[in-house]
Design an enzyme around this catalytic site. Sequence first.
Site, PDB file in Angstrom:
ATOM      1  N   CYS A  71      10.598  -2.697 -16.625  1.00  0.00           N
ATOM      2  CA  CYS A  71       9.771  -1.704 -17.314  1.00  0.00           C
ATOM      3  C   CYS A  71       8.408  -1.581 -16.653  1.00  0.00           C
ATOM      4  O   CYS A  71       7.364  -1.826 -17.260  1.00  0.00           O
ATOM      5  CB  CYS A  71       9.642  -2.065 -18.790  1.00  0.00           C
ATOM      6  SG  CYS A  71      11.206  -1.967 -19.669  1.00  0.00           S
ATOM      7  N   TYR A  79       2.349  -6.305  -2.195  1.00  0.00           N
ATOM      8  CA  TYR A  79       1.797  -6.011  -0.875  1.00  0.00           C
ATOM      9  C   TYR A  79       2.200  -4.648  -0.318  1.00  0.00           C
ATOM     10  O   TYR A  79       1.868  -4.339   0.828  1.00  0.00           O
ATOM     11  CB  TYR A  79       2.249  -7.068   0.148  1.00  0.00           C
ATOM     12  CG  TYR A  79       2.069  -8.494  -0.276  1.00  0.00           C
ATOM     13  CD1 TYR A  79       0.835  -8.968  -0.704  1.00  0.00           C
ATOM     14  CD2 TYR A  79       3.138  -9.387  -0.244  1.00  0.00           C
ATOM     15  CE1 TYR A  79       0.673 -10.284  -1.103  1.00  0.00           C
ATOM     16  CE2 TYR A  79       2.984 -10.712  -0.634  1.00  0.00           C
ATOM     17  CZ  TYR A  79       1.750 -11.152  -1.063  1.00  0.00           C
ATOM     18  OH  TYR A  79       1.593 -12.453  -1.443  1.00  0.00           O
TER      19      TYR A  79
END
Length: 423
Positions: free
Chosen positions: A353, A326
């Site tokens: 990652c 968000y």
Amino acid sequence: MAAAQQLSHVWPLGTTVDERGHLILGGCDAVELAREHGTPAYVVVVEDVRARARAFVQAFAARCDDFEVTFASKAFPCTAVYRLLAGEGIGCDVAGGGELALALRGGFEPARITLHGNAKSEGELRFAREAGVGTVVLDSLHDLERLERVVAADGRGPQTVLVRVTPDVRGETHAGISTGQADSKFGLGLAAAADAIARAQASPHLQLDGLHLHIGSQLLELAPFREAVRAIAGLGDFRTYNLGGGLGVAYTADQRPPSIEDYVEAKVSAVRELLGPGRRIVDEPGRALVANAGVTLYTVETIKQNVSTWVGVDGGMSDNLRPMLYGARYEAVLADRAAAEPQATVKLTGKHCESSDVIVDGAALPTPQVGDVVATPVTGAYGHAMANNYNGALRPPIVFVERGEATVVVRRETYEDLYARDC
């Protein structure tokens, strides 16, 4: 002891900074908590949760005679949190079979549990019936038909239901947590809702008690709640109106959400003036009950400088997915220099990652060092709920703190847990 106002209002109630500059949560030193329990770790200030639950109940009690406050447990589905809020005498709503199992284990009376979900399975509905769940919210006509079949088959008598209505009212919030607009995965539009109401009223297997609506989460303006009540006023005359939740919380110092009292007044007055007196009002706070009670502790592992200063910690999107989902903003402090003046603006980044794995973009901190303990507030809602094992990360423990005592209520995962379900 330094006053709590040295920190912004987003921190748990009662948070202080001691004479050494250490962050104190629920009477416990955050640095010592990190040493004892490891990091990342979710720390929950118990008295903060209790105070907010009581504030909701008191606000409704002062304004109406017939009401129910229920915990929207998707915000923090943890047995100990269920147990804590069940002890405060409120109800609970669950968004699936897993949350139902946890709520039952946490001590909620089945009759005070509400089952939600836009795609409930027949298995979940059977589980709810076997448990004696008080209310099922019908989210679609398929939901209605499936529940009718389950009730007819079990012979336990009719199931109390609400019809979820999508009122075509959008609150000002992120699109990912907006639910009241016409094009929503949740609920039935006004025309379809009228059909569902008629079918539920005619069914010998369902007992229609009223309507449900929820226009979205993290709402910082109150006017849309009144618009939503006005939108459903023409659908009929019912005993119960469940108005969902939605009250936003402050994640950063510049945010000033409405008070619980003003939020409750807005909803109660809308029902009284637009639907008439004598209605039973149900409200479902989730985030507003638990978000500000939670703080996540991390340890700094790496620091590097290129265009930006990158401060890498031992958690990230596996324990707080909201910044990546968000664009949610957070604050951060160094737990042993909690009141110190910032010396650097850094990107507080996770260990995963993914380039998007940034917890706070623009964290203002004293000059950080490897080994520092970093605390990010307002992680009580949706941190644990959305935690995951990306890159094989071990989900953090949950530590309750109260009056200087710390109790682990959920242990840290182990590598054995990662392959415990392998066949």
